[in-house]
Scaffold this motif. Structure first.
Motif, PDB file in Angstrom:
ATOM      1  N   THR A 117      23.405 -18.722 -17.100  1.00  0.00           N
ATOM      2  CA  THR A 117      22.654 -18.302 -15.921  1.00  0.00           C
ATOM      3  C   THR A 117      21.200 -18.009 -16.284  1.00  0.00           C
ATOM      4  O   THR A 117      20.279 -18.485 -15.620  1.00  0.00           O
ATOM      5  N   LYS A 118      20.996 -17.238 -17.335  1.00  0.00           N
ATOM      6  CA  LYS A 118      19.638 -16.869 -17.729  1.00  0.00           C
ATOM      7  C   LYS A 118      18.830 -18.075 -18.186  1.00  0.00           C
ATOM      8  O   LYS A 118      17.671 -18.234 -17.808  1.00  0.00           O
ATOM      9  N   ASN A 119      19.423 -18.920 -19.001  1.00  0.00           N
ATOM     10  CA  ASN A 119      18.681 -20.051 -19.565  1.00  0.00           C
ATOM     11  C   ASN A 119      18.399 -21.144 -18.543  1.00  0.00           C
ATOM     12  O   ASN A 119      17.342 -21.770 -18.576  1.00  0.00           O
ATOM     13  N   ASP A 120      19.344 -21.408 -17.664  1.00  0.00           N
ATOM     14  CA  ASP A 120      19.215 -22.543 -16.752  1.00  0.00           C
ATOM     15  C   ASP A 120      18.627 -22.200 -15.393  1.00  0.00           C
ATOM     16  O   ASP A 120      18.066 -23.069 -14.733  1.00  0.00           O
ATOM     17  N   TYR A 121      18.758 -20.959 -14.959  1.00  0.00           N
ATOM     18  CA  TYR A 121      18.415 -20.657 -13.569  1.00  0.00           C
ATOM     19  C   TYR A 121      17.418 -19.532 -13.350  1.00  0.00           C
ATOM     20  O   TYR A 121      16.700 -19.549 -12.365  1.00  0.00           O
ATOM     21  N   LEU A 122      17.395 -18.535 -14.191  1.00  0.00           N
ATOM     22  CA  LEU A 122      16.601 -17.344 -13.890  1.00  0.00           C
ATOM     23  C   LEU A 122      15.226 -17.397 -14.546  1.00  0.00           C
ATOM     24  O   LEU A 122      14.991 -16.858 -15.605  1.00  0.00           O
ATOM     25  N   HIS A 123      14.311 -18.045 -13.880  1.00  0.00           N
ATOM     26  CA  HIS A 123      12.942 -18.124 -14.354  1.00  0.00           C
ATOM     27  C   HIS A 123      12.143 -17.012 -13.690  1.00  0.00           C
ATOM     28  O   HIS A 123      12.390 -16.644 -12.544  1.00  0.00           O
ATOM     29  N   VAL A 124      11.209 -16.492 -14.411  1.00  0.00           N
ATOM     30  CA  VAL A 124      10.382 -15.419 -13.865  1.00  0.00           C
ATOM     31  C   VAL A 124       9.273 -16.041 -13.019  1.00  0.00           C
ATOM     32  O   VAL A 124       8.472 -16.827 -13.508  1.00  0.00           O
ATOM     33  N   THR A 125       9.255 -15.668 -11.752  1.00  0.00           N
ATOM     34  CA  THR A 125       8.234 -16.177 -10.841  1.00  0.00           C
ATOM     35  C   THR A 125       7.007 -15.271 -10.885  1.00  0.00           C
ATOM     36  O   THR A 125       7.053 -14.146 -11.402  1.00  0.00           O
ATOM     37  N   LYS A 126       5.917 -15.735 -10.313  1.00  0.00           N
ATOM     38  CA  LYS A 126       4.709 -14.914 -10.246  1.00  0.00           C
ATOM     39  C   LYS A 126       4.980 -13.617  -9.500  1.00  0.00           C
ATOM     40  O   LYS A 126       4.516 -12.551  -9.894  1.00  0.00           O
ATOM     41  N   GLU A 127       5.747 -13.717  -8.432  1.00  0.00           N
ATOM     42  CA  GLU A 127       6.054 -12.521  -7.640  1.00  0.00           C
ATOM     43  C   GLU A 127       6.883 -11.527  -8.455  1.00  0.00           C
ATOM     44  O   GLU A 127       6.666 -10.319  -8.388  1.00  0.00           O
ATOM     45  N   MET A 128       7.809 -12.031  -9.249  1.00  0.00           N
ATOM     46  CA  MET A 128       8.633 -11.160 -10.093  1.00  0.00           C
ATOM     47  C   MET A 128       7.772 -10.485 -11.157  1.00  0.00           C
ATOM     48  O   MET A 128       7.985  -9.319 -11.491  1.00  0.00           O
ATOM     49  N   LYS A 129       6.782 -11.202 -11.695  1.00  0.00           N
ATOM     50  CA  LYS A 129       5.872 -10.617 -12.684  1.00  0.00           C
ATOM     51  C   LYS A 129       5.050  -9.497 -12.047  1.00  0.00           C
ATOM     52  O   LYS A 129       4.854  -8.446 -12.644  1.00  0.00           O
ATOM     53  N   LYS A 130       4.568  -9.734 -10.835  1.00  0.00           N
ATOM     54  CA  LYS A 130       3.804  -8.707 -10.126  1.00  0.00           C
ATOM     55  C   LYS A 130       4.662  -7.470  -9.876  1.00  0.00           C
ATOM     56  O   LYS A 130       4.206  -6.345 -10.041  1.00  0.00           O
ATOM     57  N   GLU A 131       5.905  -7.692  -9.464  1.00  0.00           N
ATOM     58  CA  GLU A 131       6.813  -6.580  -9.194  1.00  0.00           C
ATOM     59  C   GLU A 131       7.083  -5.773 -10.457  1.00  0.00           C
ATOM     60  O   GLU A 131       7.101  -4.542 -10.423  1.00  0.00           O
ATOM     61  N   ALA A 132       7.285  -6.450 -11.579  1.00  0.00           N
ATOM     62  CA  ALA A 132       7.523  -5.751 -12.845  1.00  0.00           C
ATOM     63  C   ALA A 132       6.304  -4.917 -13.223  1.00  0.00           C
ATOM     64  O   ALA A 132       6.437  -3.763 -13.664  1.00  0.00           O
ATOM     65  N   SER A 133       5.119  -5.480 -13.037  1.00  0.00           N
ATOM     66  CA  SER A 133       3.890  -4.756 -13.335  1.00  0.00           C
ATOM     67  C   SER A 133       3.748  -3.534 -12.436  1.00  0.00           C
ATOM     68  O   SER A 133       3.393  -2.437 -12.890  1.00  0.00           O
ATOM     69  N   HIS A 134       4.050  -3.720 -11.160  1.00  0.00           N
ATOM     70  CA  HIS A 134       3.971  -2.614 -10.199  1.00  0.00           C
ATOM     71  C   HIS A 134       4.949  -1.494 -10.576  1.00  0.00           C
ATOM     72  O   HIS A 134       4.584  -0.311 -10.578  1.00  0.00           O
ATOM     73  N   LYS A 135       6.161  -1.846 -10.928  1.00  0.00           N
ATOM     74  CA  LYS A 135       7.165  -0.849 -11.312  1.00  0.00           C
ATOM     75  C   LYS A 135       6.737  -0.100 -12.568  1.00  0.00           C
ATOM     76  O   LYS A 135       6.928   1.106 -12.676  1.00  0.00           O
ATOM     77  N   PHE A 136       6.163  -0.829 -13.536  1.00  0.00           N
ATOM     78  CA  PHE A 136       5.698  -0.176 -14.753  1.00  0.00           C
ATOM     79  C   PHE A 136       4.565   0.802 -14.441  1.00  0.00           C
ATOM     80  O   PHE A 136       4.552   1.926 -14.952  1.00  0.00           O
ATOM     81  N   ASN A 137       3.628   0.396 -13.591  1.00  0.00           N
ATOM     82  CA  ASN A 137       2.540   1.295 -13.194  1.00  0.00           C
ATOM     83  C   ASN A 137       3.078   2.545 -12.526  1.00  0.00           C
ATOM     84  O   ASN A 137       2.599   3.650 -12.794  1.00  0.00           O
ATOM     85  N   GLU A 138       4.047   2.394 -11.670  1.00  0.00           N
ATOM     86  CA  GLU A 138       4.659   3.554 -11.006  1.00  0.00           C
ATOM     87  C   GLU A 138       5.316   4.480 -12.018  1.00  0.00           C
ATOM     88  O   GLU A 138       5.206   5.700 -11.915  1.00  0.00           O
ATOM     89  N   LEU A 139       5.990   3.898 -12.993  1.00  0.00           N
ATOM     90  CA  LEU A 139       6.629   4.690 -14.034  1.00  0.00           C
ATOM     91  C   LEU A 139       5.590   5.497 -14.808  1.00  0.00           C
ATOM     92  O   LEU A 139       5.771   6.698 -15.048  1.00  0.00           O
ATOM     93  N   MET A 140       4.504   4.856 -15.186  1.00  0.00           N
ATOM     94  CA  MET A 140       3.455   5.542 -15.941  1.00  0.00           C
ATOM     95  C   MET A 140       2.844   6.681 -15.130  1.00  0.00           C
ATOM     96  O   MET A 140       2.583   7.757 -15.659  1.00  0.00           O
ATOM     97  N   ARG A 141       2.639   6.454 -13.838  1.00  0.00           N
ATOM     98  CA  ARG A 141       2.076   7.509 -12.980  1.00  0.00           C
ATOM     99  C   ARG A 141       3.030   8.702 -12.875  1.00  0.00           C
ATOM    100  O   ARG A 141       2.604   9.845 -12.793  1.00  0.00           O
ATOM    101  N   SER A 142       4.326   8.405 -12.850  1.00  0.00           N
ATOM    102  CA  SER A 142       5.308   9.491 -12.698  1.00  0.00           C
ATOM    103  C   SER A 142       5.424  10.341 -13.967  1.00  0.00           C
ATOM    104  O   SER A 142       5.929  11.456 -13.901  1.00  0.00           O
TER     105      SER A 142
END
Length: 65
Positions: A38-63
């Motif tokens: 599943t991970k190798n063949d199908y789950l590619h990180v999209t631009k939107e997923m990268k933005k979401e990960a960055s946003h979540k990390f920023n929220e974590l740092m602020r907290s």
């Protein structure tokens, strides 16, 4: 020639991942027991997923302030 069934399966899986469906749920839906397939063949990180990960990390740092 592109296998149309595989193309639809890949698109379906990528859309599920982009919608936040967990890899475990996707594996169950696809009928896979091996998460590496599943991970190798199908789950590619999209631009939107990268933005979401960055946003979540920023929220974590602020907290942590």
């Amino acid at each position: 020639m592109t296998n149309t069934a595989h193309l639809f399966r890949h698109t379906h899986t990528s859309l599920l991942a982009g919608a936040g469906v967990t890899p475990e749920q996707i594996m169950d839906r696809l009928g896979y027991s091996d998460d590496q397939i599943t991970k190798n063949d199908y789950l590619h990180v999209t631009k939107e997923m990268k933005k979401e990960a960055s946003h979540k990390f920023n929220e974590l740092m602020r907290s942590l302030r």
